[in-house]
Design a protein around this motif. Structure first.
Motif, PDB file in Angstrom:
ATOM      1  N   GLY A  12      40.544-112.492 -13.359  1.00 31.73           N
ATOM      2  CA  GLY A  12      39.569-111.720 -12.770  1.00 31.73           C
ATOM      3  C   GLY A  12      39.958-110.283 -12.396  1.00 31.73           C
ATOM      4  O   GLY A  12      38.938-109.294 -12.562  1.00 31.73           O
ATOM      5  N   LEU A  13      40.927-110.046 -11.828  1.00 31.68           N
ATOM      6  CA  LEU A  13      41.572-108.991 -11.372  1.00 31.68           C
ATOM      7  C   LEU A  13      41.575-107.887 -12.704  1.00 31.68           C
ATOM      8  O   LEU A  13      41.119-106.898 -12.638  1.00 31.68           O
ATOM      9  N   ASP A  14      41.969-108.364 -13.919  1.00 29.19           N
ATOM     10  CA  ASP A  14      42.320-107.421 -15.029  1.00 29.19           C
ATOM     11  C   ASP A  14      40.777-107.282 -15.625  1.00 29.19           C
ATOM     12  O   ASP A  14      40.394-106.292 -16.412  1.00 29.19           O
ATOM     13  N   SER A  15      39.937-108.057 -15.222  1.00 23.27           N
ATOM     14  CA  SER A  15      38.405-107.819 -16.092  1.00 23.27           C
ATOM     15  C   SER A  15      37.532-106.831 -15.077  1.00 23.27           C
ATOM     16  O   SER A  15      36.549-106.599 -15.566  1.00 23.27           O
ATOM     17  N   LEU A  16      38.052-106.261 -13.997  1.00 22.51           N
ATOM     18  CA  LEU A  16      37.480-105.339 -13.074  1.00 22.51           C
ATOM     19  C   LEU A  16      37.136-104.226 -13.928  1.00 22.51           C
ATOM     20  O   LEU A  16      38.115-103.459 -14.431  1.00 22.51           O
ATOM     21  N   ASP A  70      49.877 -97.495  -9.622  1.00 24.99           N
ATOM     22  CA  ASP A  70      50.946 -97.070 -10.483  1.00 24.99           C
ATOM     23  C   ASP A  70      50.730 -97.652 -11.955  1.00 24.99           C
ATOM     24  O   ASP A  70      51.732 -98.169 -12.464  1.00 24.99           O
ATOM     25  N   GLY A  71      49.482 -98.186 -12.375  1.00 29.69           N
ATOM     26  CA  GLY A  71      49.178 -98.550 -13.523  1.00 29.69           C
ATOM     27  C   GLY A  71      49.354 -99.915 -13.604  1.00 29.69           C
ATOM     28  O   GLY A  71      48.937-100.512 -14.626  1.00 29.69           O
ATOM     29  N   GLY A  72      49.564-100.710 -12.663  1.00 32.19           N
ATOM     30  CA  GLY A  72      49.694-102.081 -12.443  1.00 32.19           C
ATOM     31  C   GLY A  72      48.405-102.910 -13.017  1.00 32.19           C
ATOM     32  O   GLY A  72      48.272-104.044 -13.246  1.00 32.19           O
ATOM     33  N   PHE A  73      47.176-102.176 -12.492  1.00 31.47           N
ATOM     34  CA  PHE A  73      45.701-102.442 -12.603  1.00 31.47           C
ATOM     35  C   PHE A  73      45.243-101.439 -13.064  1.00 31.47           C
ATOM     36  O   PHE A  73      45.518-100.416 -13.115  1.00 31.47           O
ATOM     37  N   SER A  74      43.706-101.845 -13.675  1.00 29.94           N
ATOM     38  CA  SER A  74      42.999-100.405 -14.037  1.00 29.94           C
ATOM     39  C   SER A  74      42.309 -99.789 -12.726  1.00 29.94           C
ATOM     40  O   SER A  74      42.019 -98.750 -12.566  1.00 29.94           O
ATOM     41  N   VAL A  75      42.592-100.523 -11.530  1.00 27.37           N
ATOM     42  CA  VAL A  75      42.160-100.038 -10.361  1.00 27.37           C
ATOM     43  C   VAL A  75      43.283 -99.013  -9.782  1.00 27.37           C
ATOM     44  O   VAL A  75      44.370 -99.506  -9.547  1.00 27.37           O
ATOM     45  N   PRO A  76      42.873 -97.769  -9.294  1.00 25.92           N
ATOM     46  CA  PRO A  76      43.952 -96.847  -8.871  1.00 25.92           C
ATOM     47  C   PRO A  76      44.499 -97.066  -7.523  1.00 25.92           C
ATOM     48  O   PRO A  76      45.775 -96.763  -7.323  1.00 25.92           O
ATOM     49  N   ARG A  77      43.880 -97.649  -6.512  1.00 28.25           N
ATOM     50  CA  ARG A  77      44.206 -97.832  -5.231  1.00 28.25           C
ATOM     51  C   ARG A  77      44.077 -99.172  -4.679  1.00 28.25           C
ATOM     52  O   ARG A  77      43.159 -99.649  -4.869  1.00 28.25           O
ATOM     53  N   VAL A  78      44.867 -99.312  -3.896  1.00 26.19           N
ATOM     54  CA  VAL A  78      44.841-100.851  -3.011  1.00 26.19           C
ATOM     55  C   VAL A  78      44.856-100.440  -1.418  1.00 26.19           C
ATOM     56  O   VAL A  78      45.631 -99.967  -1.138  1.00 26.19           O
TER      57      VAL A  78
END
Length: 160
Positions: A12-16, A70-78
């Protein structure tokens, strides 16, 4: 505002898509990290756990933390929002945490956010969906909310 649902987990996180921030909720008594927070921590090689262990961020109510992915997800900020003691989470404190998160995200000019609504297993799905609709959505200034949710909660989310 566009509200959509995604499965909880790495898939689910990777499909965002089209999301510029991820918002996690962590309680002072969350060890190990549950749900999406645990998946994100794993993907970020334990960086959130190390911050918690250092005491810099502990999950206290209205505590907040910003992490790069840092590129761990397509989302830049947590964004990580403290819940206080998760074991005492009720509908009222859930609403307060969601409203606080919405204010933090609005201040940071987040346009599209993904989040998991806290309280799975402790609060009924109707209360969790209502808290999102009544406390988070009116305060959040962005255009898109992607909710990481199980099927029952996903059914109760506002359409749009």
């Amino acid at each position: 505002m566009n509200v959509s649902a995604y499965d909880i987990g790495l898939e689910g996180l990777d499909s965002l898509e089209g999301v510029d921030a991820l918002c996690l909720f962590v309680g002072e008594d969350d060890r190990p990290l549950p749900g999406s927070a645990g998946y994100v921590d794993w993907r970020l090689c334990g960086s959130l756990s190390r911050i918690l262990q250092s005491g810099f961020f502990v999950g206290a109510r209205e505590d907040s933390l910003l992490l790069p992915t840092d590129g761990g997800f397509s989302v830049p900020r947590v964004f990580v929002i403290g819940l206080g003691q998760r074991s005492t989470l009720d509908a009222s404190s859930l609403g307060e945490a969601l409203a606080y998160a919405a204010r933090v995200l609005a201040k940071a000019k987040v346009e599209a956010v993904a989040l998991e609504i806290p309280g799975s297993g402790a609060l009924d799905e109707g209360a969790r969906a209502s808290a999102l609709k009544e406390k988070f959505l009116p305060v959040f200034k962005g255009k898109k909310v992607a909710v990481l949710a199980d099927k029952e909660l996903a059914r109760r989310l506002p359409k749009g």
